[in-house]
Design a protein around this motif. Sequence first.
Motif, PDB file in Angstrom:
ATOM      1  N   LEU A  57       6.687 -10.238  -2.837  1.00  0.00           N
ATOM      2  CA  LEU A  57       5.322  -9.909  -2.419  1.00  0.00           C
ATOM      3  C   LEU A  57       5.338  -8.938  -1.240  1.00  0.00           C
ATOM      4  N   PHE A  58       6.264  -9.154  -0.321  1.00  0.00           N
ATOM      5  CA  PHE A  58       6.367  -8.282   0.851  1.00  0.00           C
ATOM      6  C   PHE A  58       6.824  -6.875   0.452  1.00  0.00           C
ATOM      7  N   ASP A  59       7.723  -6.799  -0.526  1.00  0.00           N
ATOM      8  CA  ASP A  59       8.309  -5.512  -0.933  1.00  0.00           C
ATOM      9  C   ASP A  59       7.612  -4.904  -2.148  1.00  0.00           C
ATOM     10  N   TYR A  60       6.466  -5.421  -2.513  1.00  0.00           N
ATOM     11  CA  TYR A  60       5.825  -5.041  -3.776  1.00  0.00           C
ATOM     12  C   TYR A  60       5.671  -3.528  -3.928  1.00  0.00           C
ATOM     13  N   GLU A  61       5.067  -2.870  -2.952  1.00  0.00           N
ATOM     14  CA  GLU A  61       4.832  -1.425  -3.065  1.00  0.00           C
ATOM     15  C   GLU A  61       6.147  -0.651  -3.156  1.00  0.00           C
ATOM     16  N   ASP A  62       7.126  -1.039  -2.332  1.00  0.00           N
ATOM     17  CA  ASP A  62       8.424  -0.355  -2.379  1.00  0.00           C
ATOM     18  C   ASP A  62       9.101  -0.550  -3.729  1.00  0.00           C
ATOM     19  N   ASP A  63       8.992  -1.753  -4.279  1.00  0.00           N
ATOM     20  CA  ASP A  63       9.624  -2.024  -5.574  1.00  0.00           C
ATOM     21  C   ASP A  63       8.964  -1.220  -6.693  1.00  0.00           C
ATOM     22  N   VAL A  64       7.666  -0.987  -6.576  1.00  0.00           N
ATOM     23  CA  VAL A  64       6.987  -0.138  -7.562  1.00  0.00           C
ATOM     24  C   VAL A  64       7.514   1.291  -7.461  1.00  0.00           C
ATOM     25  N   LEU A  65       7.630   1.784  -6.237  1.00  0.00           N
ATOM     26  CA  LEU A  65       8.117   3.152  -6.037  1.00  0.00           C
ATOM     27  C   LEU A  65       9.536   3.331  -6.561  1.00  0.00           C
ATOM     28  N   GLU A  66      10.380   2.320  -6.352  1.00  0.00           N
ATOM     29  CA  GLU A  66      11.799   2.443  -6.689  1.00  0.00           C
ATOM     30  C   GLU A  66      12.148   1.801  -8.030  1.00  0.00           C
ATOM     31  N   ASN A  67      11.138   1.275  -8.719  1.00  0.00           N
ATOM     32  CA  ASN A  67      11.334   0.624 -10.020  1.00  0.00           C
ATOM     33  C   ASN A  67      12.352  -0.509  -9.937  1.00  0.00           C
TER      34      ASN A  67
END
Length: 370
Positions: free
Chosen positions: A265-275
């Motif tokens: 949840l904390f890294d959600y946006e970063d994980d979307v960017l980096e797949n």
Amino acid sequence: MEELKKLEEVQRMITLMESHAFIPSSSSSSNNHHSNRFLANLLLLLIQPCGDLDIKDKLSLINERIPKISDSFLEEASLLFNRKEKEPVLQIENKLITTSNGDFEDMALVSLDAMQRANSTLEDFMDSLNEKIVNMQISSVGVIERESHMEVSENWIGKFIYVLKNNPFKPLVGQLQRHGLLTQRIIEEFMFGEEYWALERKLCSALMNQTEILVEDVTRAIHLKSFDYRVLNLLLYQLRGEKVNDVHMEFLSISEFLVEVSDDLFDYEDDVLENHFNILRMFVRIYGPATAPAMLAKYIAEAEEKYDDLLKTLDPQLSSNYQTRCEEATKEGGKMSGHPLGTWNIPPVIVDEELYRSNWVNSESVVPPG
């Protein structure tokens, strides 16, 4: 005096071998002094008392085992037992990795030095390991700078990819085995790690290619994701010489699961960017952006209920200490108010990931006015 006595024994054995035509006489041109000394020392070893073994037993052992001794084994043994007096054992172990794992002779590997120093808590272990990794990275920078003019060998790259794909834990397994720390449960966790990486690739590829994602794969992946924590926990049991406590491991498993979800949840946006694999990303794809947060909240609530039940199975003092440490960790993370263990915060879902990545790239490429 001891050395003189040994030399005398060797010479007497050589004389005995010559008298029985076991070796050529000293006057023969085919006589090899080094070979004679080796054979003499071997025979002297054979006649030394060793428990209840008689000469026949010893010869039987030799006939059975000698064919299995390889050049690589002898080279490894030589490095281990013929080292210089002041040469660090860890340095020898690094050489052994190169000798016994030829696939990795050009690769930097992390030793067990940090693990051996971590004899009490996981925190100690991680601090020590991080120190090792930082030092290794600093050293690597110098190497890269010195060799930046050289092209990377295609063979090396191919070897590296092959090893990582087919047996990624081979160096670590070899080290753990050498130190007597490898157990069947640790091997199983390594297998779970490989399964997680395969699922991560499969699920992230499905997201990018707009293909079907199964909720069973997602829940399996999020539970497998903590395999590294479980390996560390199992190693600590081994290092402390204690039997694995299955009650503790079951509790830690659900605790680690909640930590993984929180991190996602904390890294959600970063994980979307980096797949990267992220449970919220997967739920958005499976249940849709409107329903995904509620489904994830339900999933978390069920896990927390199980967490509370397992917490009650722990020794009261251990349970209290664990909760105190969790509260301290929450404060260290910046949470100073509200629930002592923090609160769940599901971020706004990203409906169109491709558009989100495109907008982010465009925003990064904009040059601010000077």
